[in-house]
Design a protein around this motif. Structure first.
Motif, PDB file in Angstrom:
ATOM      1  N   LEU A 212      47.553  33.274  52.686  1.00 21.07           N
ATOM      2  CA  LEU A 212      47.563  33.124  51.232  1.00 21.07           C
ATOM      3  C   LEU A 212      46.308  33.735  50.617  1.00 21.07           C
ATOM      4  O   LEU A 212      46.375  34.462  49.608  1.00 21.07           O
ATOM      5  CB  LEU A 212      47.660  31.643  50.867  1.00 21.07           C
ATOM      6  CG  LEU A 212      47.541  31.300  49.377  1.00 21.07           C
ATOM      7  CD1 LEU A 212      48.675  31.949  48.586  1.00 21.07           C
ATOM      8  CD2 LEU A 212      47.544  29.792  49.170  1.00 21.07           C
ATOM      9  N   ALA A 213      45.145  33.473  51.223  1.00 25.13           N
ATOM     10  CA  ALA A 213      43.889  34.008  50.692  1.00 25.13           C
ATOM     11  C   ALA A 213      43.894  35.535  50.711  1.00 25.13           C
ATOM     12  O   ALA A 213      43.513  36.188  49.733  1.00 25.13           O
ATOM     13  CB  ALA A 213      42.717  33.467  51.505  1.00 25.13           C
ATOM     14  N   MET A 214      44.357  36.114  51.810  1.00 18.68           N
ATOM     15  CA  MET A 214      44.412  37.577  51.901  1.00 18.68           C
ATOM     16  C   MET A 214      45.415  38.158  50.916  1.00 18.68           C
ATOM     17  O   MET A 214      45.194  39.218  50.322  1.00 18.68           O
ATOM     18  CB  MET A 214      44.759  38.002  53.322  1.00 18.68           C
ATOM     19  CG  MET A 214      43.636  37.813  54.317  1.00 18.68           C
ATOM     20  SD  MET A 214      44.137  38.224  56.003  1.00 18.68           S
ATOM     21  CE  MET A 214      44.477  39.975  55.853  1.00 18.68           C
ATOM     22  N   THR A 215      46.541  37.451  50.732  1.00 20.23           N
ATOM     23  CA  THR A 215      47.559  37.914  49.780  1.00 20.23           C
ATOM     24  C   THR A 215      47.000  37.955  48.364  1.00 20.23           C
ATOM     25  O   THR A 215      47.176  38.942  47.633  1.00 20.23           O
ATOM     26  CB  THR A 215      48.796  36.995  49.840  1.00 20.23           C
ATOM     27  OG1 THR A 215      49.352  37.045  51.158  1.00 20.23           O
ATOM     28  CG2 THR A 215      49.852  37.431  48.833  1.00 20.23           C
ATOM     29  N   ILE A 216      46.312  36.871  47.969  1.00 23.14           N
ATOM     30  CA  ILE A 216      45.717  36.826  46.626  1.00 23.14           C
ATOM     31  C   ILE A 216      44.673  37.928  46.479  1.00 23.14           C
ATOM     32  O   ILE A 216      44.587  38.590  45.433  1.00 23.14           O
ATOM     33  CB  ILE A 216      45.095  35.433  46.374  1.00 23.14           C
ATOM     34  CG1 ILE A 216      46.203  34.369  46.311  1.00 23.14           C
ATOM     35  CG2 ILE A 216      44.278  35.425  45.088  1.00 23.14           C
ATOM     36  CD1 ILE A 216      45.680  32.945  46.236  1.00 23.14           C
ATOM     37  N   TRP A 217      43.891  38.155  47.519  1.00 23.83           N
ATOM     38  CA  TRP A 217      42.850  39.181  47.489  1.00 23.83           C
ATOM     39  C   TRP A 217      43.461  40.575  47.291  1.00 23.83           C
ATOM     40  O   TRP A 217      43.017  41.357  46.446  1.00 23.83           O
ATOM     41  CB  TRP A 217      42.061  39.131  48.796  1.00 23.83           C
ATOM     42  CG  TRP A 217      40.710  39.785  48.750  1.00 23.83           C
ATOM     43  CD1 TRP A 217      40.327  40.867  47.994  1.00 23.83           C
ATOM     44  CD2 TRP A 217      39.554  39.388  49.490  1.00 23.83           C
ATOM     45  NE1 TRP A 217      39.020  41.184  48.232  1.00 23.83           N
ATOM     46  CE2 TRP A 217      38.512  40.287  49.154  1.00 23.83           C
ATOM     47  CE3 TRP A 217      39.301  38.387  50.422  1.00 23.83           C
ATOM     48  CZ2 TRP A 217      37.237  40.201  49.717  1.00 23.83           C
ATOM     49  CZ3 TRP A 217      38.033  38.298  50.975  1.00 23.83           C
ATOM     50  CH2 TRP A 217      37.018  39.185  50.622  1.00 23.83           C
ATOM     51  N   VAL A 218      44.501  40.873  48.066  1.00 20.78           N
ATOM     52  CA  VAL A 218      45.168  42.184  47.947  1.00 20.78           C
ATOM     53  C   VAL A 218      45.779  42.350  46.561  1.00 20.78           C
ATOM     54  O   VAL A 218      45.664  43.418  45.938  1.00 20.78           O
ATOM     55  CB  VAL A 218      46.243  42.339  49.040  1.00 20.78           C
ATOM     56  CG1 VAL A 218      47.109  43.572  48.775  1.00 20.78           C
ATOM     57  CG2 VAL A 218      45.611  42.437  50.419  1.00 20.78           C
ATOM     58  N   MET A 219      46.430  41.295  46.072  1.00 26.44           N
ATOM     59  CA  MET A 219      47.054  41.378  44.742  1.00 26.44           C
ATOM     60  C   MET A 219      45.986  41.522  43.655  1.00 26.44           C
ATOM     61  O   MET A 219      46.189  42.229  42.661  1.00 26.44           O
ATOM     62  CB  MET A 219      47.922  40.149  44.486  1.00 26.44           C
ATOM     63  CG  MET A 219      49.170  40.079  45.362  1.00 26.44           C
ATOM     64  SD  MET A 219      50.240  41.530  45.169  1.00 26.44           S
ATOM     65  CE  MET A 219      50.781  41.313  43.470  1.00 26.44           C
ATOM     66  N   PHE A 224      47.210  42.210  40.362  1.00 28.58           N
ATOM     67  CA  PHE A 224      48.340  41.274  40.492  1.00 28.58           C
ATOM     68  C   PHE A 224      49.649  41.942  40.073  1.00 28.58           C
ATOM     69  O   PHE A 224      50.522  41.317  39.469  1.00 28.58           O
ATOM     70  CB  PHE A 224      48.094  39.995  39.684  1.00 28.58           C
ATOM     71  CG  PHE A 224      47.014  39.138  40.263  1.00 28.58           C
ATOM     72  CD1 PHE A 224      47.269  38.300  41.347  1.00 28.58           C
ATOM     73  CD2 PHE A 224      45.713  39.203  39.772  1.00 28.58           C
ATOM     74  CE1 PHE A 224      46.258  37.526  41.911  1.00 28.58           C
ATOM     75  CE2 PHE A 224      44.697  38.431  40.339  1.00 28.58           C
ATOM     76  CZ  PHE A 224      44.966  37.591  41.396  1.00 28.58           C
ATOM     77  N   ASN A 225      49.760  43.200  40.413  1.00 24.69           N
ATOM     78  CA  ASN A 225      50.954  43.974  40.093  1.00 24.69           C
ATOM     79  C   ASN A 225      51.508  44.547  41.392  1.00 24.69           C
ATOM     80  O   ASN A 225      50.893  45.408  42.021  1.00 24.69           O
ATOM     81  CB  ASN A 225      50.596  45.114  39.115  1.00 24.69           C
ATOM     82  CG  ASN A 225      51.843  45.821  38.592  1.00 24.69           C
ATOM     83  OD1 ASN A 225      52.810  45.996  39.307  1.00 24.69           O
ATOM     84  ND2 ASN A 225      51.790  46.224  37.325  1.00 24.69           N
ATOM     85  N   LEU A 226      52.692  44.066  41.796  1.00 24.13           N
ATOM     86  CA  LEU A 226      53.278  44.512  43.059  1.00 24.13           C
ATOM     87  C   LEU A 226      53.605  46.004  43.018  1.00 24.13           C
ATOM     88  O   LEU A 226      53.451  46.711  44.029  1.00 24.13           O
ATOM     89  CB  LEU A 226      54.546  43.695  43.366  1.00 24.13           C
ATOM     90  CG  LEU A 226      55.231  43.991  44.711  1.00 24.13           C
ATOM     91  CD1 LEU A 226      54.288  43.721  45.877  1.00 24.13           C
ATOM     92  CD2 LEU A 226      56.504  43.164  44.859  1.00 24.13           C
ATOM     93  N   SER A 227      54.026  46.499  41.866  1.00 20.32           N
ATOM     94  CA  SER A 227      54.343  47.926  41.748  1.00 20.32           C
ATOM     95  C   SER A 227      53.112  48.789  42.006  1.00 20.32           C
ATOM     96  O   SER A 227      53.191  49.839  42.661  1.00 20.32           O
ATOM     97  CB  SER A 227      54.905  48.235  40.351  1.00 20.32           C
ATOM     98  OG  SER A 227      56.118  47.566  40.141  1.00 20.32           O
ATOM     99  N   VAL A 234      52.133  54.202  48.919  1.00 16.85           N
ATOM    100  CA  VAL A 234      52.789  55.514  48.962  1.00 16.85           C
ATOM    101  C   VAL A 234      51.763  56.636  48.855  1.00 16.85           C
ATOM    102  O   VAL A 234      51.812  57.638  49.575  1.00 16.85           O
ATOM    103  CB  VAL A 234      53.828  55.645  47.828  1.00 16.85           C
ATOM    104  CG1 VAL A 234      54.341  57.081  47.721  1.00 16.85           C
ATOM    105  CG2 VAL A 234      54.984  54.684  48.074  1.00 16.85           C
ATOM    106  N   ALA A 235      50.783  56.472  47.961  1.00 16.34           N
ATOM    107  CA  ALA A 235      49.788  57.517  47.734  1.00 16.34           C
ATOM    108  C   ALA A 235      48.914  57.749  48.960  1.00 16.34           C
ATOM    109  O   ALA A 235      48.519  58.883  49.254  1.00 16.34           O
ATOM    110  CB  ALA A 235      48.917  57.142  46.538  1.00 16.34           C
TER     111      ALA A 235
END
Length: 542
Positions: A212-219, A224-227, A234-235
């Motif tokens: 969960l902590a890593m997920t929040i960090w990445v987002m 906080f935009n999955l797109s 992709v880039a």
């Protein structure tokens, strides 16, 4: 938007160096704490029921965490994150398959088996059939499934420590596998099911919090935009065409049948996994079993959502080529992501969690296999149900040592394989050898001993033979024997599409051709017991 996201990544994620001393210190601290827990829990093992099922003393909430700890293996954390990072959409199918599989297990077999049995899967399968042949067959399939599952965890252990300590050679990785196997043996010998369960509860809590902590960090890095996250992945991807990781077919496009076979194995496999089904025997009532199921669904479902973010986060922040070039290969994605995010400290914490995951799962699998041999073969077949329960536990402890040594030897042989892939093979064996017999036993009163034996041995044999004759063993660079050896005459990497239907067909064919019909009284009693749980404590001999 892509440029902005990549700029954010470059400013928030600095190049960092691994710190082996810190990594191993955090891991040793975890091992020390869990060993204390296991030793304290092991003091209360006064009977066979305590050793096998923890005395049915766990609450629904505790068992829900333990189920999640058992189910969320190294394949879920290391293998799936790596598969998504490298193959994108196709990798995420592992998450979908594992989650849907859990729902199948809950709806069809979990509570019914808990109500019918006492210690093992064979208690249910042999309830209204002949004890001897069915218990031997069930114990054989249980040991086979557990062995394949153990291979995956051992492969994860070797790859993980290779990354942590910078060990690139096979000898160093093999030593790591030996150490993990030894720890596993100690956990199970000392703690039994009670100690193992507490390790799984602690591990599940840490794993979900860490993910969960890593997920929040990445987002947060991606607004906080999955797109934005997907566009960043992709880039950064240079090894495959643009947008390929967001579309199906990157891994299974060349052979769609392989994907179908994998999907069937994943969706049906959980309902035949003995170490997951055995968790339902550790609660005192059917009500607590249902409560544990609710907790497990939320915990497992949430975690698999995290894997989507972590997988594409690893693709964006680390890169597929870097992941594949790491000592642990595709299984290194999650640790490398933690290194990119939080440096050596986060890497040490996440790697300790991954180790906890491996240790907890191998302990759960090992005690399941040992219990099956001691209770089903030694206690029920050799001693014909008249043996001393204390002697059964002694046999179980000896079996733990043997299984541990076999797991160590097998783990050394599968270094470098994607552990999510190896677990999928275990799922295929479970769905082929166990699931048909479980469903027929619970829902078909015309099922016979011959049908059970044909189904279990036929499903098990066909699955293993097809795996040996597939690219898993030879003909490709990632095969166990490498591409220099080629005896792969079965083109699919997963045998489920053939072996699972064959298991069902053999169970049906054996039953309709059997001249010995089973007791309708016992069939009726099993139906009542499976639905109500009445008398489950006595479900051993007839």
């Amino acid at each position: 938007m892509i440029t902005s996201a990549l700029h954010t990544v470059s400013t928030l994620v600095k190049p960092v160096e691994n710190n082996p001393v810190l990594n191993i210190s955090i891991f040793l601290a975890f091992v020390g704490v869990t060993l204390i827990v296991v030793i304290r829990a092991g003091r209360n093992n006064k009977s066979a029921a305590d050793y096998y099922t923890g005395g049915r003393s766990f609450t629904g909430t505790q068992n829900g965490f333990a189920i999640a700890g058992d189910y969320l293996s190294a394949a879920s954390f290391l293998g799936i994150v790596g598969a998504i990072a490298v193959t994108g959409y196709d990798g995420f199918m592992y998450s979908i398959g594992f989650l849907v599989a859990w729902l199948v297990a809950l709806l069809l077999v979990a509570e019914l088996m808990r109500n019918t049995g006492k210690f093992t899967m064979a208690d249910v399968l042999s309830f209204r059939l002949k004890q001897g042949p069915v218990r031997v067959a069930a114990a054989t399939t249980t040991l086979a499934v557990c062995f394949f599952y153990l291979l995956a965890q051992m492969a994860g252990a070797g790859g993980l420590v290779s990354l942590l300590l910078g060990i690139d050679d096979k000898l160093g990785q093999s030593i790591v596998v030996v150490v993990v196997g030894a720890l596993m043996i100690v956990y199970v010998l000392v703690g039994g099911m009670k100690g193992t369960t507490w390790v799984q509860i602690i591990k599940a809590f840490l794993l979900i919090i860490g993910a969960l902590a890593m997920t929040i960090w990445v987002m947060a890095i991606n607004g906080f935009n999955l797109s934005t996250l997907l566009e960043s992945a992709v880039a950064v991807s240079t090894s495959v065409p643009a947008d390929a990781i967001l579309a199906p077919g990157l891994k299974y496009g060349a052979n769609p049948l392989d994907f179908i076979s994998l999907a069937i194995a994943l969706v049906l496999g959980t309902a035949g996994l003995p170490h997951v089904l055995m968790r339902f025997y550790t609660v005192p009532t059917a009500k607590e079993a249902r409560r544990s199921v609710v907790w497990a669904i939320w915990l497992i479902g949430g975690f698999y959502i995290f894997t989507l973010v972590l997988g594409f986060g690893a693709a964006a922040l680390v890169g597929g080529e870097t992941i594949l070039a790491a000592p642990g290969g595709v299984n290194s994605a999650a640790p490398l992501l933690s290194l990119a995010l939080g440096g050596p400290l986060l890497l040490g914490f996440i790697s300790a969690i991954a180790f906890a995951t491996i240790l907890a799962v191998v302990a759960g699998i090992t005690i399941t296999a040992a219990t099956s041999f001691a209770h089903d073969i030694y206690g029920s077949v050799i001693k014909k149900g008249k043996g001393n329960p204390d002697d059964e536990v002694k046999v179980a402890r000896r079996t733990v040592v043997v299984i541990g040594l076999l797991a160590i030897a097998g783990g050394i042989g599968v270094q470098g394989q994607n552990i999510a892939f190896l677990v999928a093979l275990a799922f295929a064996v479970a769905a082929s050898a166990n699931l048909p017999t479980i469903l027929y036993s619970l829902f078909w009163r015309g099922f016979t001993t011959r049908g059970a034996v044909w189904s279990m041995y036929g499903g098990l044999t066909s699955a293993i033979v097809l795996i040996v004759l597939s690219p898993v063993f030879s003909s490709t660079p990632t095969s166990m024997f490498g591409e220099g050896v080629d005896f792969a005459i079965f083109p699919l990497s997963n045998p489920g599409i053939i072996s699972i239907p064959l298991g069902f067909i053999l169970g049906w064919l054996g039953s309709i051709t059997s001249t010995v019909k089973e007791s309708p009284t016992l069939a009726a009693e099993m139906s009542v017991r499976s639905l109500t749980g009445f008398g489950a404590e006595k479900a051993v001999e007839h």
